[in-house]
Design a protein around this motif. Sequence first.
Motif, PDB file in Angstrom:
ATOM      1  N   LEU A   1     -20.589   3.441  -4.006  1.00  0.00           N
ATOM      2  CA  LEU A   1     -19.563   4.103  -4.808  1.00  0.00           C
ATOM      3  C   LEU A   1     -18.658   4.986  -3.951  1.00  0.00           C
ATOM      4  O   LEU A   1     -17.437   5.025  -4.162  1.00  0.00           O
ATOM      5  CB  LEU A   1     -20.189   4.902  -5.948  1.00  0.00           C
ATOM      6  N   LYS A   2     -19.233   5.684  -2.971  1.00  0.00           N
ATOM      7  CA  LYS A   2     -18.427   6.535  -2.076  1.00  0.00           C
ATOM      8  C   LYS A   2     -17.421   5.691  -1.291  1.00  0.00           C
ATOM      9  O   LYS A   2     -16.259   6.032  -1.174  1.00  0.00           O
ATOM     10  CB  LYS A   2     -19.337   7.299  -1.108  1.00  0.00           C
ATOM     11  N   LYS A   3     -17.912   4.580  -0.730  1.00  0.00           N
ATOM     12  CA  LYS A   3     -17.044   3.697   0.051  1.00  0.00           C
ATOM     13  C   LYS A   3     -15.955   3.082  -0.845  1.00  0.00           C
ATOM     14  O   LYS A   3     -14.807   2.941  -0.445  1.00  0.00           O
ATOM     15  CB  LYS A   3     -17.863   2.600   0.714  1.00  0.00           C
TER      16      LYS A   3
ATOM     17  N   GLU B   1     -10.296   2.617  -2.500  1.00  0.00           N
ATOM     18  CA  GLU B   1      -9.297   2.517  -3.571  1.00  0.00           C
ATOM     19  C   GLU B   1      -8.218   3.578  -3.446  1.00  0.00           C
ATOM     20  O   GLU B   1      -7.035   3.300  -3.652  1.00  0.00           O
ATOM     21  CB  GLU B   1      -9.985   2.651  -4.942  1.00  0.00           C
ATOM     22  N   LEU B   2      -8.629   4.795  -3.111  1.00  0.00           N
ATOM     23  CA  LEU B   2      -7.661   5.891  -3.042  1.00  0.00           C
ATOM     24  C   LEU B   2      -6.860   5.862  -1.755  1.00  0.00           C
ATOM     25  O   LEU B   2      -5.783   6.403  -1.687  1.00  0.00           O
ATOM     26  CB  LEU B   2      -8.379   7.233  -3.194  1.00  0.00           C
TER      27      LEU B   2
ATOM     28  N   GLN C   1       0.823  -1.218   0.000  1.00  0.00           N
ATOM     29  CA  GLN C   1       0.000   0.000   0.000  1.00  0.00           C
ATOM     30  C   GLN C   1       0.857   1.268   0.000  1.00  0.00           C
ATOM     31  O   GLN C   1       0.503   2.257  -0.633  1.00  0.00           O
ATOM     32  CB  GLN C   1      -0.946   0.009   1.206  1.00  0.00           C
ATOM     33  N   LYS C   2       1.977   1.230   0.719  1.00  0.00           N
ATOM     34  CA  LYS C   2       2.825   2.423   0.839  1.00  0.00           C
ATOM     35  C   LYS C   2       3.758   2.615  -0.358  1.00  0.00           C
ATOM     36  O   LYS C   2       4.339   3.690  -0.511  1.00  0.00           O
ATOM     37  CB  LYS C   2       3.652   2.335   2.124  1.00  0.00           C
TER      38      LYS C   2
ATOM     39  N   ILE D   1     -14.321  -2.636 -19.307  1.00  0.00           N
ATOM     40  CA  ILE D   1     -14.964  -3.302 -18.170  1.00  0.00           C
ATOM     41  C   ILE D   1     -13.927  -3.556 -17.075  1.00  0.00           C
ATOM     42  O   ILE D   1     -12.869  -4.117 -17.345  1.00  0.00           O
ATOM     43  CB  ILE D   1     -15.598  -4.635 -18.628  1.00  0.00           C
ATOM     44  N   ASP D   2     -14.251  -3.145 -15.837  1.00  0.00           N
ATOM     45  CA  ASP D   2     -13.296  -3.265 -14.736  1.00  0.00           C
ATOM     46  C   ASP D   2     -14.058  -3.292 -13.419  1.00  0.00           C
ATOM     47  O   ASP D   2     -15.204  -2.839 -13.355  1.00  0.00           O
ATOM     48  CB  ASP D   2     -12.335  -2.068 -14.759  1.00  0.00           C
ATOM     49  N   ASP D   3     -13.403  -3.802 -12.367  1.00  0.00           N
ATOM     50  CA  ASP D   3     -14.023  -3.786 -11.039  1.00  0.00           C
ATOM     51  C   ASP D   3     -13.482  -2.634 -10.196  1.00  0.00           C
ATOM     52  O   ASP D   3     -13.895  -2.464  -9.050  1.00  0.00           O
ATOM     53  CB  ASP D   3     -13.785  -5.112 -10.315  1.00  0.00           C
ATOM     54  N   GLN D   4     -12.556  -1.843 -10.743  1.00  0.00           N
ATOM     55  CA  GLN D   4     -11.967  -0.721 -10.005  1.00  0.00           C
ATOM     56  C   GLN D   4     -12.391   0.604 -10.648  1.00  0.00           C
ATOM     57  O   GLN D   4     -12.363   0.748 -11.876  1.00  0.00           O
ATOM     58  CB  GLN D   4     -10.441  -0.817 -10.022  1.00  0.00           C
ATOM     59  N   LEU D   5     -12.740   1.560  -9.803  1.00  0.00           N
ATOM     60  CA  LEU D   5     -13.136   2.874 -10.314  1.00  0.00           C
ATOM     61  C   LEU D   5     -11.930   3.686 -10.768  1.00  0.00           C
ATOM     62  O   LEU D   5     -11.897   4.179 -11.893  1.00  0.00           O
ATOM     63  CB  LEU D   5     -13.900   3.650  -9.232  1.00  0.00           C
ATOM     64  N   TYR D   6     -10.922   3.810  -9.879  1.00  0.00           N
ATOM     65  CA  TYR D   6      -9.797   4.691 -10.209  1.00  0.00           C
ATOM     66  C   TYR D   6      -8.902   4.090 -11.286  1.00  0.00           C
ATOM     67  O   TYR D   6      -8.653   4.703 -12.319  1.00  0.00           O
ATOM     68  CB  TYR D   6      -8.980   5.031  -8.955  1.00  0.00           C
ATOM     69  N   GLN D   7      -8.413   2.870 -11.063  1.00  0.00           N
ATOM     70  CA  GLN D   7      -7.509   2.273 -12.042  1.00  0.00           C
ATOM     71  C   GLN D   7      -8.230   1.924 -13.340  1.00  0.00           C
ATOM     72  O   GLN D   7      -7.653   2.040 -14.419  1.00  0.00           O
ATOM     73  CB  GLN D   7      -6.895   0.992 -11.477  1.00  0.00           C
TER      74      GLN D   7
END
Length: 200
Positions: A192-194, A199-200, A43-44, A159-165
Motif C-alpha cells: 500500500l505504501k509503494k 500514484e501520487l 504525468q506533468k 471497486i477500483d484498482d487505484q487508491l487515490y482516484q
Amino acid sequence: DLDETLAKSGCRNYALWLICRDLAKLSCSNNKEIFLRIIKIWQKESNPRRKYDWDFHIKKLANELGVKKSYNYESVIKKNLSKARLFPDAIPILKYFKSKGYKICIITNGLRKYQLPIIRKLKLLKYVSKVYTPHDGIIKPNVRIFRDHFDHKPIDLYIDDQLYQGIYLGKKLKAKTFLIARNYKGNINNYLKKKIKSEL
C-alpha cells in the motif's frame, strides 16, 4: 472502474505504442525514448480538462519533435480492439451483482471516445446501467464526475484498482470500498505504501 479492474485494455497501450513508433521513425528517434516522453507529458499535465486527452498529448509531442503528421488515437484504438481483454473473474462477478439486484455503473477517467468502443467490444453494456467519464474537466476523485446523479442515494460498493482516484472517491461517497490488487505480493503495508507513492 474499468482499466485493471474489469479489463486489461491492451488496445489503448498498443495504439499509443504504434503512434509513438511512427513518431520515432519520422523524427529519427528511439521507440522507447518517444514512448517515455509521451508518458512524461501525461504525468506533468495538471489541467484536468487535458489530463486524459491523449490526442492532445500526441499532438504536443509531435510538435516538439517537428513532425507535421496528425494522428487520431481513437481510430487507432478501434482498429486494435481485439487486444482488449476482460479479466476471467469480471463477467462472473458482474452476473452475480446483477442477479442480486445491484445497479452497476462503470466510472473511468478515460475519455468516453476512447473507452466506449472497448466497453462495447467486451460486451459490458448488458451488465451496466451507466458509464461515467470525465466531463467539463471533472475527473476522479471529484464526486461531481457523477454529474450529481447520486445525491441522497446510497452507494453500496465502490471497486477500483487505484487508491487515490478510486478508493478515496468511494470513501467520499461513504461507500464500502474494495481495492483490486491484481499484482499484490508480500506484505500488505509495504504494498500500500509503494502503491500510494507511485500514484501520487
